[in-house]
Design a protein around this motif. Structure first.
Motif, PDB file in Angstrom:
ATOM      1  N   ALA A 197      15.617 -13.488  18.254  1.00 11.85           N
ATOM      2  CA  ALA A 197      17.061 -13.593  18.037  1.00 11.85           C
ATOM      3  C   ALA A 197      17.403 -13.237  16.594  1.00 11.85           C
ATOM      4  O   ALA A 197      16.552 -13.305  15.704  1.00 11.85           O
ATOM      5  N   LEU A 198      18.644 -12.851  16.393  1.00  7.79           N
ATOM      6  CA  LEU A 198      19.163 -12.618  15.046  1.00  7.79           C
ATOM      7  C   LEU A 198      20.609 -13.077  15.022  1.00  7.79           C
ATOM      8  O   LEU A 198      21.368 -12.839  15.970  1.00  7.79           O
ATOM      9  N   TYR A 199      20.995 -13.719  13.921  1.00 10.38           N
ATOM     10  CA  TYR A 199      22.353 -14.222  13.771  1.00 10.38           C
ATOM     11  C   TYR A 199      22.920 -13.756  12.437  1.00 10.38           C
ATOM     12  O   TYR A 199      22.201 -13.674  11.444  1.00 10.38           O
ATOM     13  N   ILE A 200      24.210 -13.437  12.436  1.00  9.31           N
ATOM     14  CA  ILE A 200      24.875 -13.099  11.183  1.00  9.31           C
ATOM     15  C   ILE A 200      26.229 -13.790  11.130  1.00  9.31           C
ATOM     16  O   ILE A 200      26.997 -13.752  12.104  1.00  9.31           O
ATOM     17  N   THR A 254      23.731  -5.603  13.323  1.00 13.40           N
ATOM     18  CA  THR A 254      23.418  -5.610  14.756  1.00 13.40           C
ATOM     19  C   THR A 254      22.947  -4.245  15.245  1.00 13.40           C
ATOM     20  O   THR A 254      22.196  -4.156  16.217  1.00 13.40           O
ATOM     21  N   ARG A 255      23.376  -3.172  14.575  1.00 20.07           N
ATOM     22  CA  ARG A 255      22.948  -1.829  14.987  1.00 20.07           C
ATOM     23  C   ARG A 255      21.623  -1.415  14.354  1.00 20.07           C
ATOM     24  O   ARG A 255      20.816  -0.723  14.970  1.00 20.07           O
ATOM     25  N   SER A 256      21.410  -1.831  13.113  1.00 22.77           N
ATOM     26  CA  SER A 256      20.253  -1.313  12.378  1.00 22.77           C
ATOM     27  C   SER A 256      19.006  -2.174  12.491  1.00 22.77           C
ATOM     28  O   SER A 256      17.900  -1.701  12.223  1.00 22.77           O
ATOM     29  N   CYS A 257      19.146  -3.428  12.891  1.00 19.35           N
ATOM     30  CA  CYS A 257      17.991  -4.322  12.983  1.00 19.35           C
ATOM     31  C   CYS A 257      17.503  -4.435  14.426  1.00 19.35           C
ATOM     32  O   CYS A 257      18.308  -4.448  15.367  1.00 19.35           O
TER      33      CYS A 257
END
Length: 459
Positions: free
Chosen positions: A365-368, A380-383
């Protein structure tokens, strides 16, 4: 259950599957309704078991386990008739006259191996998806959550005959016995280390697998973020289930300019959500066992701890702990924490943050947190990551409308809702060719005129 009993159970399930009894949509719906009734019947017992195994309150048990399973069952019961239908697709002119269609077909006998951190949710959700797709299933719950495993066994035994769905309890011995057998599909949730073993065992029979693993899921806090709200949501997601959540924010990666303010807000939120004495809070969970308790303690550097750090070895509790001035070389950044420890790291530019994240293993998961739409889109596009949220954490898995899963080091495949049905289905592509016309163009001897006709069809 010994090796011979396991082998016999698999044979029974395969024989039942080949009778075609799991194929009708009405049968699948009926079985899922039975499962739902049993869950409702034993709901209090489920929550008591979760309290014993993980210290979960009944509220958290329903919010994060039984409620989500019931929602998945509702969704599948509603959509099985649609999902199980064949779909007609266009037929190319070269195959005139034919009908082309795609039809979902269950794999057969499925093995589901579930973990201890959400033992009910992560056993019953894939079970619901596999049954919805028309398979027979053997569930192997974790030995680390014995009370919940026993309730799962009771529910599945009551809802299904063993030749349809069954439970095998036990530890490593039973795991090894199961993985040495030939299944038609294996669904595993757990650590990367064990996931590699599962994949290696599956390779013997070329069995397809879904691996739901984990990783160090970053939580980026950009300079424009609403820090008060970000802290509130980060604290909720990080310390839910005492940090033992595969999609919990593993670490905070924030703009250096807002770090001190963010840490101040996180401290406030820990006090607000867990009181000034979290180790005495009846709604705060515990670490699953002594082994993991000691592992998590070893990751805490007292010199970098700015909040929390207290622990209760008798009850396997570690207070929500905040660490500052952490670097990527520290012990806490060398493995998935899977506990109530939140390290804070800083970056000087968003480009630097994205480059660093992409240099690491792909997270589940990744959150910003940001008020800047371009910043959110950039990350969200580059990672590379399995799934995530903008301005929130963990909630992306709590829906049947989107698939959930990782890629690379965080796993392969996905499930929930339609994605779950697809995971446990093979889609057969079929051409139904009519007999009343047979174009000669494809047959030898090849003619010049046939070549012209062929180019008309295939271009």
């Amino acid at each position: 259950m010994n090796e011979l009993e396991i082998r016999k159970l698999i044979r029974q399930q395969r024989a039942f599957f080949y009778k075609g009894r799991t194929l009708p949509a009405n049968t699948r719906i009926h079985m899922l309704k039975k499962l739902r009734s049993c869950i409702l019947k034993y709901q209090e017992e489920i929550h008591r078991a979760l309290k014993l195994d993980l210290g979960k309150s009944s509220f958290e048990g329903y919010m994060c386990e039984t409620g989500l399973v019931l929602d998945e069952l509702r969704y599948m019961i509603k959509h099985i008739p649609k999902f199980s239908k064949e779909k007609t697709v266009p037929t190319p002119l070269s195959q005139f006259v034919s009908r082309s269609y795609i039809t979902p077909s269950p794999y057969g006998v499925v093995l589901i191996m579930s973990p201890w951190n959400y033992p009910f949710l992560l056993s019953l959700t894939p079970l619901a998806d596999a049954i919805a797709a028309g398979n027979t299933v053997i569930v192997k719950p974790s030995a680390y959550a014995p009370n919940t495993s026993e309730v799962i066994r009771k529910i599945i035994c009551e809802a299904f005959p063993p030749f349809y769905a069954a439970v095998v309890t036990g530890g490593r011995k039973e795991n090894t016995c199961l993985l040495n057998e030939h299944f038609d599909y294996i669904f595993f949730t757990g650590s990367q280390h064990v996931g590699k073993e599962v994949m290696a065992k599956a390779a013997r029979f070329l069995t397809p697998v879904t691996l739901e693993l984990g990783g160090k899921s970053p939580c980026i806090v950009e300079k424009t973020a609403n820090l008060e709200l970000a802290a509130k949501r980060i604290v909720f997601g990080k310390f839910l289930n005492c940090g033992q959540t595969c999609v919990a924010p593993d670490y905070v990666y924030c703009d250096r300019r807002v770090k001190d303010s963010l840490i101040s807000e996180i401290k406030k939120q820990i006090r607000k959500q867990f009181t000034g004495a979290p180790l005495s809070n009846p709604d705060y969970g515990k670490i699953i066992n002594q082994k993991h308790f000691q592992r998590i303690l070893a990751l805490i550097d007292p010199s970098k701890t700015v909040f929390g750090g207290e622990n209760d070895p008798n009850n396997l509790r570690i207070a929500p702990t905040l660490m500052d001035e952490v670097s990527f070389d520290d012990a806490v950044m060398q493995e998935e924490i899977f506990g109530p420890v939140l390290p804070v790291l800083t970056y000087d530019s968003l480009d630097q943050a994205a480059t660093r994240i992409n240099a690491m293993a792909h997270p589940l998961a990744l959150y910003i947190f940001t008020e800047n739409k371009k910043a959110a889109e950039k990350i969200t596009r580059s990672c590379g990551f399995g799934g995530g949220c903008i301005n929130d954490v963990v909630i992306h898995l709590a829906t049947s409308q989107m698939g959930f899963g990782g890629f690379g080091e965080s796993g392969m495949g996905s499930y929930h809702g339609k994605a779950g049905f697809d995971t446990f289905s093979h889609y057969k592509s079929i051409v139904d060719k009519k007999n009343w016309m047979d174009l000669p163009v494809r047959y030898q001897p090849y003619q010049k005129s046939s070549e012209k006709l062929l180019k008309l069809f295939l271009r």
